[in-house]
Design a protein around this motif. Sequence first.
Motif, mmCIF file in Angstrom:
data_model
loop_
_atom_site.group_PDB
_atom_site.id
_atom_site.type_symbol
_atom_site.label_atom_id
_atom_site.label_comp_id
_atom_site.label_asym_id
_atom_site.label_seq_id
_atom_site.Cartn_x
_atom_site.Cartn_y
_atom_site.Cartn_z
ATOM 1 N N ASN A 1 0.810 -1.219 0.000
ATOM 2 C CA ASN A 1 0.000 0.000 0.000
ATOM 3 C C ASN A 1 0.842 1.269 0.000
ATOM 4 N N LEU B 1 -4.572 9.029 -2.049
ATOM 5 C CA LEU B 1 -5.566 8.232 -1.320
ATOM 6 C C LEU B 1 -6.609 7.642 -2.273
ATOM 7 N N GLY B 2 -6.944 8.399 -3.329
ATOM 8 C CA GLY B 2 -7.926 7.903 -4.291
ATOM 9 C C GLY B 2 -7.451 6.646 -5.008
ATOM 10 N N SER C 1 -7.265 3.747 -2.424
ATOM 11 C CA SER C 1 -8.572 3.170 -2.099
ATOM 12 C C SER C 1 -9.103 2.337 -3.266
ATOM 13 N N TYR C 2 -8.821 2.784 -4.488
ATOM 14 C CA TYR C 2 -9.252 2.030 -5.667
ATOM 15 C C TYR C 2 -8.558 0.667 -5.728
ATOM 16 N N ILE D 1 -7.170 -1.043 -3.263
ATOM 17 C CA ILE D 1 -7.652 -1.886 -2.160
ATOM 18 C C ILE D 1 -9.038 -2.420 -2.484
ATOM 19 N N GLY D 2 -9.888 -1.563 -3.050
ATOM 20 C CA GLY D 2 -11.230 -2.001 -3.444
ATOM 21 C C GLY D 2 -11.187 -3.123 -4.473
ATOM 22 N N GLY E 1 -14.690 4.595 -3.466
ATOM 23 C CA GLY E 1 -13.522 5.060 -2.724
ATOM 24 C C GLY E 1 -13.475 6.574 -2.623
ATOM 25 N N ALA F 1 -15.166 8.391 0.598
ATOM 26 C CA ALA F 1 -14.391 8.507 1.836
ATOM 27 C C ALA F 1 -13.243 9.491 1.676
ATOM 28 N N VAL F 2 -12.562 9.449 0.538
ATOM 29 C CA VAL F 2 -11.422 10.340 0.314
ATOM 30 C C VAL F 2 -11.871 11.795 0.296
#
Length: 512
Positions: free
Chosen positions: A306, A376-377, A380-381, A383-384, A411, A414-415
């Motif tokens: 990550n 972060l975007g 999060s993508y 991880i999704g 995602g 939240a970001v």
Amino acid sequence: MPEERSKSTRALPDVQEAAKWAGNVASTAVEYITPRTDQSEEFKTQVAALFHEFDIDRSGALDKQELQGALKKLGLPFSMDYVDVLMSQFDKNGDGQVDSHEFSAYIAGQEDKIFSAFQELDADHTGEVDDHELLMALKKLGHNIKPDDADRMIKLLDKDGNGQIDLDEFRRFVVLLPQNQLSGGGIITNWIDSADWATGIEYRLSMTPPQQWRDRLIAGGVAGAVSRTTVAPLERLRTMMMADPANISLPGTIRKMWADGGVRGLFKGNLATVTKVIPQCAIQMSVYDYVKDKLQAKHPDDKLNNVERLTAGVAAGAASTISTYPMENLRTHVSLGRKGGYLKILNDIYCSRGLVSGVYGGFGPCMVNTVTTTGLGFLSYEIGCDLYRKYGMEKPRAPTPGERGFIAGGGAIAVMAATMPLEVVTRRMQVQGSPGHPVKYKSMADCFAVMAREEGLGSFWRGTVSSWMKVVPSIAIVRFMYEVMNSFQGSSGIRGYRTSPPNKASQQATAS
């Protein structure tokens, strides 16, 4: 004189041999320039032999397991995602199998592309490609290749072991590629990748397709333009609510937009947005994928942690912001109703406040905001997508372009909630000093302090609902369009279908 005659006589057989060789070459050339599908019986025989080789159980139809076996031999991906792509190409009646007629019909439809790609490699037109010809062709296409690489590529496809590749051996590999990979460059890149994988060598960045940068830039630009035009009214709405403290009410701000030109008022500033977004998204998406490729080259299993994913996202955000910030500033001013042509507005900003405080006003908070939200975007993508592969379906598989868009949009919720304060401060810093917006903040930190003191903490999340309404579908559309464009162009090659790392011991491919 007798001695000279003797030399001439001795030379005669060499001349005759040369003439015979020239005749053979001419004959081969005539045959060579004729597409193989015109030689119907020979072509049918060759295709039938290939079908027979793949049809292990001699049932007269190829199932998914038999296709997987053929793929493993040639170092190609054998995940079910990849097999499903091939089945969709071959299996026209949808019965889940490929009969000999479907197999022959597909190859006949692609033979001109296969033959043309082979011609580009076969420089001496002998009907066979050796490692020297392959090396020259690869360098001509811009690949950083060594003789050992060319030798491994030849060995992968060389079924009869003569050290050369003929059209039949070449076809055997190419028919198992997705249709969007059947350009000469795409075939070569995937051949390199398969030879690397089959012999346990990790993917090397030097083997990235030379055209991939261009394709990714195009895909990112198109995705950005489509996305931002779709959500243009929402973009203007959120900009007005964040940048102007007077715009507190959502319905009231919408009425103000409508009063400023009706439908045209809803899209005011969109040209500036698209002018900025096309290079911004193009740079952002391509830089992110490029940095990921760089980092993945260090990982045989192609899995990034990550922190590395976040690093790639931050790099993408920084590159896009530096390249396009003046247009971002311009878009904010136009959205707030500033009149005049775009060049005139930029010139007025420059004349009134200078380059640093005017044209690049708010650059600091914008950079912090963009690298944070972009990093972060993308994280999060990713991880999704990992969670979707693991838990989203009964059988693990890669998300489709539509599903990727949905994951990216989710995602973004939240970001955006976490980074709204940076976004609001950026807008305030950009517009101060323009007509109706006096200079009020000395710095990014001062802006935070003044807003908190005078307007309360809630002011940092002003426009959150309108931002969600705009950002979530915008991000979803960008990702969807980017994936669709990349799929259409075939710019990512076959690498994305691989689900296991190269393994020299268990995955050594043989051409036999």
